[in-house]
Design a protein around this motif. Sequence first.
Motif, mmCIF file in Angstrom:
data_model
loop_
_atom_site.group_PDB
_atom_site.id
_atom_site.type_symbol
_atom_site.label_atom_id
_atom_site.label_comp_id
_atom_site.label_asym_id
_atom_site.label_seq_id
_atom_site.Cartn_x
_atom_site.Cartn_y
_atom_site.Cartn_z
ATOM 1 N N UNK A 128 0.819 -1.202 0.000
ATOM 2 C CA UNK A 128 0.000 0.000 0.000
ATOM 3 C C UNK A 128 0.856 1.258 0.000
ATOM 4 N N UNK A 129 1.916 1.271 0.818
ATOM 5 C CA UNK A 129 2.775 2.461 0.896
ATOM 6 C C UNK A 129 3.428 2.759 -0.455
ATOM 7 N N UNK A 130 3.823 1.716 -1.174
ATOM 8 C CA UNK A 130 4.443 1.914 -2.490
ATOM 9 C C UNK A 130 3.424 2.461 -3.486
ATOM 10 N N UNK A 131 2.197 1.950 -3.406
ATOM 11 C CA UNK A 131 1.133 2.444 -4.280
ATOM 12 C C UNK A 131 0.836 3.915 -4.001
ATOM 13 N N UNK A 132 0.769 4.274 -2.735
ATOM 14 C CA UNK A 132 0.512 5.669 -2.379
ATOM 15 C C UNK A 132 1.644 6.571 -2.853
ATOM 16 N N UNK A 133 2.878 6.084 -2.775
ATOM 17 C CA UNK A 133 4.006 6.850 -3.288
ATOM 18 C C UNK A 133 3.898 7.047 -4.794
ATOM 19 N N UNK A 134 3.434 6.002 -5.480
ATOM 20 C CA UNK A 134 3.232 6.096 -6.926
ATOM 21 C C UNK A 134 2.172 7.136 -7.260
ATOM 22 N N UNK A 135 1.098 7.172 -6.487
ATOM 23 C CA UNK A 135 0.053 8.172 -6.699
ATOM 24 C C UNK A 135 0.618 9.582 -6.598
ATOM 25 N N UNK A 136 1.526 9.786 -5.645
ATOM 26 C CA UNK A 136 2.129 11.101 -5.489
ATOM 27 C C UNK A 136 3.017 11.472 -6.660
ATOM 28 N N UNK A 137 3.689 10.488 -7.243
ATOM 29 C CA UNK A 137 4.625 10.775 -8.334
ATOM 30 C C UNK A 137 3.931 11.115 -9.642
#
Length: 239
Positions: free
Chosen positions: A125-134
């Motif tokens: 989930x944390x990686x997905x949320x980071x992707x959303x930010x990028x």
Amino acid sequence: MYTPKGRLDRDALIRQYVPLVQRLAHHMVAKLPPNVEVDDLIQVGMIGLVDALSRYDAAQGVQFETFASQRIRGAMLDELRDGDWMSRGSRKSQKQIEQAVVRLEHKLGRAPQESEIAAELQMPLAEYQSLLGRVRGTQLLYLEDMGGEGRDDEEAFLERHVADNEADPMSVLKDQRLRSALVAAIESLPERERYIMGMYYEHDMNLKEIAAVLSITESRVCQLHSQAVARLRAKMRGH
């Protein structure tokens, strides 16, 4: 406009047509991602105006404003193409998120939760949320880039959506239908994402202001905004 010596007064003409450059820049930036600055377009448009003054030939029977508008818009489009304003990596990531949302909606029969999208993408989930930010910064592009499967490049988008098509009744009708479908899609968003889209686009609030209203961080607002756009694109397929 001419000088007392009978020469074309270029400075006076430039001052006269500055509003034209500004109008074209604002018209264009309204259809582009939020990372494109209107002042940058105006600056490039002024170069196009000067170029138009040097190339204009009244003997061709074209009004100067028409000729200048083409040169100004062309200069802006060239700058957008050359400036790598839309990251290919961001575009690919955004499409991966959108495709995951489409698959999950078909499978679940409802809007998928954030954790479910992350699992579908096979990432924490944390990686997905980071992707959303990028991927932030390309979202408005994707909202407008509907239809035309396989037309994935910047130039195709620019030619379809930034070119002046106001005189084309079919384009106007298509835009009205798209807007109606988009409104319906926004209404179907999860509540918090719907609030974010409304505050950002309807009330012109920035991320900091939205974060304060929702009592979350700016980065979290960015993530939810990206996710909302992916949901909208999934809903808008075929329009």
